[in-house]
Motif scaffolding. Structure first.
Motif, PDB file in Angstrom:
ATOM      1  N   ASP A 184       0.832  -1.208   0.000  1.00  0.00           N
ATOM      2  CA  ASP A 184       0.000   0.000   0.000  1.00  0.00           C
ATOM      3  C   ASP A 184       0.866   1.256   0.000  1.00  0.00           C
ATOM      4  N   ILE A 185       1.969   1.206   0.757  1.00  0.00           N
ATOM      5  CA  ILE A 185       2.894   2.348   0.809  1.00  0.00           C
ATOM      6  C   ILE A 185       3.562   2.522  -0.556  1.00  0.00           C
ATOM      7  N   LEU A 186       3.941   1.422  -1.180  1.00  0.00           N
ATOM      8  CA  LEU A 186       4.591   1.492  -2.489  1.00  0.00           C
ATOM      9  C   LEU A 186       3.659   2.071  -3.551  1.00  0.00           C
ATOM     10  N   GLU A 201      11.159   1.274 -10.413  1.00  0.00           N
ATOM     11  CA  GLU A 201      11.114   0.631 -11.724  1.00  0.00           C
ATOM     12  C   GLU A 201      12.475   0.054 -12.117  1.00  0.00           C
ATOM     13  N   LEU A 202      13.555   0.709 -11.713  1.00  0.00           N
ATOM     14  CA  LEU A 202      14.883   0.151 -11.992  1.00  0.00           C
ATOM     15  C   LEU A 202      15.126  -1.097 -11.150  1.00  0.00           C
ATOM     16  N   PHE A 203      14.561  -1.140  -9.954  1.00  0.00           N
ATOM     17  CA  PHE A 203      14.651  -2.359  -9.143  1.00  0.00           C
ATOM     18  C   PHE A 203      13.927  -3.507  -9.845  1.00  0.00           C
ATOM     19  N   VAL A 204      12.782  -3.206 -10.452  1.00  0.00           N
ATOM     20  CA  VAL A 204      12.054  -4.231 -11.211  1.00  0.00           C
ATOM     21  C   VAL A 204      12.885  -4.663 -12.418  1.00  0.00           C
ATOM     22  N   ASP A 205      13.539  -3.695 -13.075  1.00  0.00           N
ATOM     23  CA  ASP A 205      14.420  -4.041 -14.204  1.00  0.00           C
ATOM     24  C   ASP A 205      15.524  -4.993 -13.756  1.00  0.00           C
ATOM     25  N   ILE A 248      13.013 -11.319  -6.472  1.00  0.00           N
ATOM     26  CA  ILE A 248      13.648 -10.923  -5.207  1.00  0.00           C
ATOM     27  C   ILE A 248      12.975  -9.696  -4.595  1.00  0.00           C
ATOM     28  N   PHE A 249      12.140  -9.015  -5.402  1.00  0.00           N
ATOM     29  CA  PHE A 249      11.363  -7.881  -4.892  1.00  0.00           C
ATOM     30  C   PHE A 249       9.876  -8.143  -5.156  1.00  0.00           C
ATOM     31  N   PRO A 250       9.288  -9.154  -4.492  1.00  0.00           N
ATOM     32  CA  PRO A 250       7.911  -9.555  -4.817  1.00  0.00           C
ATOM     33  C   PRO A 250       6.878  -8.448  -4.625  1.00  0.00           C
ATOM     34  N   ASP A 251       7.113  -7.542  -3.667  1.00  0.00           N
ATOM     35  CA  ASP A 251       6.145  -6.468  -3.453  1.00  0.00           C
ATOM     36  C   ASP A 251       6.040  -5.546  -4.664  1.00  0.00           C
ATOM     37  N   LEU A 252       7.167  -5.324  -5.342  1.00  0.00           N
ATOM     38  CA  LEU A 252       7.153  -4.443  -6.513  1.00  0.00           C
ATOM     39  C   LEU A 252       6.419  -5.079  -7.689  1.00  0.00           C
ATOM     40  N   TRP A 253       6.361  -6.407  -7.711  1.00  0.00           N
ATOM     41  CA  TRP A 253       5.591  -7.107  -8.743  1.00  0.00           C
ATOM     42  C   TRP A 253       4.111  -7.167  -8.346  1.00  0.00           C
TER      43      TRP A 253
END
Length: 259
Positions: A184-186, A201-205, A248-253
């Motif tokens: 929710d914060i993201l 977005e770069l973390f997702v990349d 490795i960053f499931p919240d961003l997905w």
């Protein structure tokens, strides 16, 4: 002696490091060694950049963080493309020297394990491959005490006014389990904070690039040795398949479906 290209870069020493084990020498073993030595150099550079990236993030320095992340992403793309070179070696050519490799295996790469740890991964096999090398175990344990990329990113978000505090609660996979509260914060940050959104977005990349590296790696292993056991006693392609599609960053997905 004056500083020259050769002695500054230790070229003579560098070119002595490709020492074949095959007897008689097999042509393709040179390529195999050079590719993997190059990977280790790129791992070293990524670890070097991770140190700077975490400090940039924890200091709330947006543009330095973006610059460092873009460099890491470019290195990762280069690493993936190197698999194309390795795949010019046929299964027959690899098997001509595979028996000389003994118990050595990429599974034993200390630096790649360090990268995984900084990315937030934790699982018992990380130490298993280094159980006979106490100095390696010490390095891994020290890395486990350092901040993860996710913790550093959350520190960046706190510097932008977001009350986000990830907890470490898992030693069998990712140390940061997905969290609805953090998601929710993201979502709020992605909608209202362009700088945070750029870094996210770069973390997702990076996450996607790492998954691409794993996929290309496992397909390369499959086309080279099929379902054979790995040289270091690992399950080879079977083990590598287990590492696919694990962000490795499931919240961003997860927040993709919340916009």
């Amino acid at each position: 002696m004056s500083l020259t290209y050769t002695n500054y870069l230790k070229i003579n020493e560098l070119l002595e490091l490709q020492q074949l084990k095959s007897d008689p020498p097999e042509h393709d073993e040179t390529l195999f060694i050079i590719i993997h030595q190059t990977y280790e150099l790129w791992f070293k550079q990524i670890l070097h950049e991770f140190g700077k990236l975490r400090k940039n993030l924890e200091d709330g320095n947006t543009w330095a963080s973006l610059k460092t992340l873009r460099r890491v992403l470019t290195i990762l793309k280069t690493m993936v493309s190197q698999i194309d070179i390795l795949e010019t070696m046929t299964p027959l050519e690899f098997n001509s020297f595979r028996k000389f490799l003994g118990q050595s295996s990429g599974f034993q790469s200390l630096q790649f394990r360090e990268m995984e740890i900084i990315c937030g991964l934790r699982f018992p096999l990380m130490k298993e491959a280094h159980k006979d090398q106490p100095q390696h175990i010490k390095v891994l344990e020290q890395r486990m005490e350092e901040s993860t990329l996710w913790e550093s990113f959350c520190a960046f978000l706190r510097s932008h006014g977001y009350d986000i505090h990830p907890e470490r609660d898992n030693e069998k996979g990712l140390v940061h389990e997905p969290s609805e509260e953090i998601q929710d914060i993201l979502v709020e940050a992605m909608k209202n904070d362009p700088e945070a959104a750029l870094i996210a977005e770069l973390f997702v990349d990076y996450d996607e690039g790492l998954q691409e590296w794993r996929y290309r790696h496992v397909k390369m292993v499959e086309r080279t040795i099929g379902t054979k056991q790995g040289t270091g006693g690992s399950d080879g392609a079977k083990y590598l398949h287990k590492t696919l599609n694990n962000p490795i960053f499931p919240d961003l997905w997860a927040i993709r479906s919340k916009f």
